[in-house]
Write a protein that holds these residues in place. Structure first.
Motif, PDB file in Angstrom:
ATOM      1  N   GLY A  55       6.034   9.159  -2.772  1.00  0.00           N
ATOM      2  CA  GLY A  55       6.591   8.582  -1.552  1.00  0.00           C
ATOM      3  C   GLY A  55       7.122   7.189  -1.825  1.00  0.00           C
ATOM      4  O   GLY A  55       8.292   6.899  -1.606  1.00  0.00           O
ATOM      5  N   ASP A  56       6.267   6.310  -2.307  1.00  0.00           N
ATOM      6  CA  ASP A  56       6.731   5.021  -2.807  1.00  0.00           C
ATOM      7  C   ASP A  56       5.876   4.632  -4.002  1.00  0.00           C
ATOM      8  O   ASP A  56       4.788   5.162  -4.205  1.00  0.00           O
ATOM      9  CB  ASP A  56       6.729   3.937  -1.716  1.00  0.00           C
ATOM     10  CG  ASP A  56       5.330   3.581  -1.253  1.00  0.00           C
ATOM     11  OD1 ASP A  56       4.346   4.099  -1.800  1.00  0.00           O
ATOM     12  OD2 ASP A  56       5.217   2.746  -0.331  1.00  0.00           O
ATOM     13  N   VAL A  57       6.411   3.728  -4.802  1.00  0.00           N
ATOM     14  CA  VAL A  57       5.713   3.278  -5.998  1.00  0.00           C
ATOM     15  C   VAL A  57       4.827   2.094  -5.613  1.00  0.00           C
ATOM     16  O   VAL A  57       5.261   1.209  -4.874  1.00  0.00           O
ATOM     17  CB  VAL A  57       6.730   2.835  -7.076  1.00  0.00           C
ATOM     18  CG1 VAL A  57       6.022   2.180  -8.256  1.00  0.00           C
ATOM     19  CG2 VAL A  57       7.559   4.024  -7.529  1.00  0.00           C
ATOM     20  N   ASP A  58       3.597   2.089  -6.084  1.00  0.00           N
ATOM     21  CA  ASP A  58       2.687   0.976  -5.827  1.00  0.00           C
ATOM     22  C   ASP A  58       2.364   0.296  -7.147  1.00  0.00           C
ATOM     23  O   ASP A  58       1.953   0.947  -8.101  1.00  0.00           O
ATOM     24  CB  ASP A  58       1.404   1.498  -5.180  1.00  0.00           C
ATOM     25  CG  ASP A  58       1.683   2.198  -3.861  1.00  0.00           C
ATOM     26  OD1 ASP A  58       1.855   1.487  -2.864  1.00  0.00           O
ATOM     27  OD2 ASP A  58       1.761   3.450  -3.834  1.00  0.00           O
ATOM     28  N   ILE A  59       2.559  -1.022  -7.178  1.00  0.00           N
ATOM     29  CA  ILE A  59       2.290  -1.790  -8.392  1.00  0.00           C
ATOM     30  C   ILE A  59       1.283  -2.883  -8.064  1.00  0.00           C
ATOM     31  O   ILE A  59       1.415  -3.560  -7.039  1.00  0.00           O
ATOM     32  CB  ILE A  59       3.588  -2.419  -8.948  1.00  0.00           C
ATOM     33  CG1 ILE A  59       4.544  -1.309  -9.379  1.00  0.00           C
ATOM     34  CG2 ILE A  59       3.294  -3.362 -10.118  1.00  0.00           C
ATOM     35  CD1 ILE A  59       5.851  -1.805  -9.969  1.00  0.00           C
ATOM     36  N   VAL A  63       9.489   0.387  -3.613  1.00  0.00           N
ATOM     37  CA  VAL A  63       8.414  -0.105  -4.475  1.00  0.00           C
ATOM     38  C   VAL A  63       7.639  -1.199  -3.748  1.00  0.00           C
ATOM     39  O   VAL A  63       8.231  -2.141  -3.215  1.00  0.00           O
ATOM     40  CB  VAL A  63       8.969  -0.671  -5.808  1.00  0.00           C
ATOM     41  CG1 VAL A  63       7.827  -1.032  -6.745  1.00  0.00           C
ATOM     42  CG2 VAL A  63       9.923   0.308  -6.470  1.00  0.00           C
ATOM     43  N   ASP A  64       6.322  -1.051  -3.707  1.00  0.00           N
ATOM     44  CA  ASP A  64       5.431  -2.082  -3.163  1.00  0.00           C
ATOM     45  C   ASP A  64       4.755  -2.784  -4.338  1.00  0.00           C
ATOM     46  O   ASP A  64       4.284  -2.114  -5.253  1.00  0.00           O
ATOM     47  CB  ASP A  64       4.289  -1.446  -2.344  1.00  0.00           C
ATOM     48  CG  ASP A  64       4.763  -0.803  -1.057  1.00  0.00           C
ATOM     49  OD1 ASP A  64       5.934  -0.997  -0.691  1.00  0.00           O
ATOM     50  OD2 ASP A  64       3.945  -0.112  -0.421  1.00  0.00           O
ATOM     51  N   ALA A  65       4.684  -4.093  -4.298  1.00  0.00           N
ATOM     52  CA  ALA A  65       3.931  -4.810  -5.331  1.00  0.00           C
ATOM     53  C   ALA A  65       2.923  -5.730  -4.669  1.00  0.00           C
ATOM     54  O   ALA A  65       3.227  -6.362  -3.650  1.00  0.00           O
ATOM     55  CB  ALA A  65       4.884  -5.611  -6.219  1.00  0.00           C
TER      56      ALA A  65
END
Ligand code: DGT
Ligand code: CA
Ligand code: CA
Ligand code: ZN
Length: 583
Positions: free
Chosen positions: A197-201, A242-244
């Motif tokens: 769904g979205d990338v988590d960093i 992308v969430d960081a």
């Protein structure tokens, strides 16, 4: 407002679709479609390329298209597209992309039924209106309904094969900053899900400002969705979100655990903590009173590693791929988690194509590339004769290829063993594409479904069983034939298929291509529990695909698979012994 690469690519793709629905010249359609694909793949911002005057250096971008790109960059709109929209309702574009539709049918539904949206199409199909149209029937109507359903399941998720390389590049870039002390991908991408769904960093650092600053100013950012001191979100030019997050190293363990999920796994973890008088969140363990309220005066336990988080609860460390609340917590409690397979356990690849069929590289190039990757043995498995679109091999060509493979194998000596094989089609009528007299000439035979994929369960099951029971078939390739994003898995009686594979000692493949990942984890897990042999193969159609093995291993791990369940972890000697014993 200027548009992002992705939005521009989308508009060109829609222009191509609308021209096609309108019935324009196919070359004109293709020029827009190719431009769209080029732009989608360009890693740099079109704004920058345009101001450098480099648009027409891109493939398939001529003066006309470049002018349209500039128009969109300047005005945020495309006059050509706006005029097309007046002529061809936009909803038809969504309709034509439903599996089983296409431009001609989209036009038909529009002209005959005035259908211009997916919702309206669904209503028409539910009322049997499509089946009555010329060239249509109950079957094609049902196929379209299935396609609409598949569409609603897919929206907004990226395939892991696209998301992972992009995510890894961002992580590596952030880790180069001097403030970063540790970093990891979290969320579904760390758990190895097929779609993201979205990338988590997550980054551990003492000073978060420079890291957030660098993150939101990456050159492949289309727009910044949020920019805070410890959390930011962006949408990349590719459309990927992308969430960081940045946090203190002292809390690394609890944070990584929390943001890796899954939600269901987290909920169970918190319950176990509560049962032990502790509240668990992304920051720490905090003691609670008998009403489950945090005792503020009591000392919190910080965890700088995930091992410590699991250890605090008396649990064995749970690999991310297992964190789906499907029995892993119970197993971790009893310290009986499996020792999951790893990439380095794999020493061979049993499924790959060459330029004899639809592969891009010669046999020798594939072999050399496999030597570089450290494989002890491989099988060349090109397509069989009835797969015309894939340039399948006639019997004569197949036998000639086997001879060439054996010569090459002799030449390679101890470096690598190259087996002669085939990926034989299980034809729609249930028959196998080569007779036994031919199969006996080969070292390793794969049988795969490529057509008749929407047949009824009994029919598909019978085809699979027949292939499994053929004495020369060693493996079923990509058994469910699913393909992201369009093709659903076939409907088959998997209990019967697994039982037959076990009985006949026929391998079931875990196809490593991220667009397949087939067997899916749930089935792989069932298979290994029954003692069915598995193999993880790339199905490479070019040298670069040989590196997709990692995705197959991750998928197998999600199915709780260990090295001992997977045939291509065996030494060449053991693999050979099994081949000759089975013959
Ligand atoms: P996705 O992005 O849809 O592929 O799936 P995830 O699992 O990456 O989900 P995402 O990005 O919404 O959140 C990342 C992780 O953060 C998720 O796996 C678990 C954790 N998380 C998110 N929201 C909550 C929440 O409300 N409670 C708890 N306990 N954990 C959460
Ligand atoms: Ca996520
Ligand atoms: Ca997220
Ligand atoms: Zn295949």
């Amino acid at each position: 407002m200027s548009l992002s690469n992705r939005e521009i690519a989308d508009i060109f793709a829609r222009c191509a679709d609308m021209l096609q629905i309108r019935g324009d010249n196919i070359h004109r359609v293709l020029s827009y479609r190719r431009a769209s694909e080029t732009i989608r793949a360009v890693p740099r911002d079109l704004r920058v390329i345009s101001s450098d005057g480099g648009l027409t250096d891109l493939s398939y971008i001529g003066k006309t298209i470049a002018a349209k790109i500039d128009e969109m960059l300047e005005s945020g709109e495309l006059d050509f597209y706006n005029r097309l929209k007046e002529e061809v309702p936009e909803g038809l574009v969504d309709i034509m992309h439903i599996n089983g539709v296409g431009p001609k049918k989209a036009k038909l539904f529009w002209e005959k039924l005035e259908v211009t949206s997916v919702d309206a199409l669904k209503i028409a199909a539910d009322n049997d209106k499509l089946a009555e149209l010329p060239g249509m029937g109950v079957k094609s109507q049902q196929k379209i309904l299935d396609g609409i359903e598949a569409l609603s399941r897919q929206t907004g998720r990226a395939n892991i094969g696209e998301a992972l390389p992009a995510a890894q590049r961002i992580l590596d870039m952030l880790l180069e900053l001097p403030q970063a002390r540790e970093g990891a991908l979290a969320g579904s991408i760390r758990r190895g899900r097929e779609t993201i769904g979205d990338v988590d960093i997550l980054i551990a650092a003492d000073d978060s400002g420079p890291i957030m600053e660098r993150f939101v100013s990456m050159e492949n950012v289309a727009r910044v969705l949020g920019h805070g001191p410890t959390k930011s979100s962006v949408e990349l030019l590719s459309g990927l979100q992308v969430d960081a997050r940045v946090l203190a190293k002292a809390r690394w363990g609890t944070a990584l655990n929390y943001f890796t999920g899954s939600l269901a796994h987290n909920v169970k973890m918190r319950q176990i903590a509560l049962d032990q008088g502790l509240s668990l969140n992304e920051h720490a363990f905090s003691p609670v009173d008998e009403n489950k309220a945090i005792i503020e005066s009591a000392e919190k336990t910080l965890c700088d590693s995930e091992e410590k988080v699991y250890g605090t609860l008396g649990l064995q460390y749970v690999p991310p791929e297992l964190r789906e609340d499907s029995g892993e917590i119970e197993a971790a409690r009893e310290h009986r988690l499996p020792r999951l397979i790893e990439r380095r356990d794999i020493v061979g690849d049993l499924h790959m194509h060459s330029d004899w069929s639809d592969g891009k590289n010669s046999i020798r190039e594939m072999v050399d590339a496999c030597v570089k990757r450290g494989h002890q043995y491989i099988v060349i498995t090109d397509h069989s004769r009835s797969l015309g679109i894939a340039n399948g091999l006639s019997i004569e060509r197949l036998l000639a290829q086997a001879e060439e493979v054996r010569e090459l194998n002799d030449e390679m000596g101890e470096t690598i063993h190259v087996f002669a094989g085939t990926e034989m089609d299980i034809k729609a009528d249930g028959s196998l594409d080569y007779p036994d007299e031919v199969l006996v000439e080969l070292d390793f035979v794969i049988a795969s479904l490529h057509s008749g994929l929407s047949q009824k369960r009994e029919q598909v099951t019978a085809r699979l069983l027949k292939a499994i029971r053929n004495p020369y078939v060693r493996m079923i390739g990509h058994p469910s034939a699913r393909q992201y994003p369009n093709r659903e898995e076939v409907d088959a009686d998997w209990d019967a298929v697994l039982a037959a594979a076990k009985e006949e000692d026929t391998i079931l493949e875990i196809n490593a291509n991220p667009l397949r990942l087939d067997l899916k984890p749930e089935l792989a897990r069932l298979a290994k529990e029954l003692g069915v042999k598995l193999a993880i193969n790339t199905d490479a159609h070019r040298v670069a695909h040989l590196d997709l093995m990692e995705y197959g291993v991750t998928n197998a791990r999600r199915g709780w698979v260990e090295a001992r369940h997977v045939v291509n972890t065996w030494s060449l000697e053991r693999f050979n012994r099994w081949l000759s014993h089975k013959a």
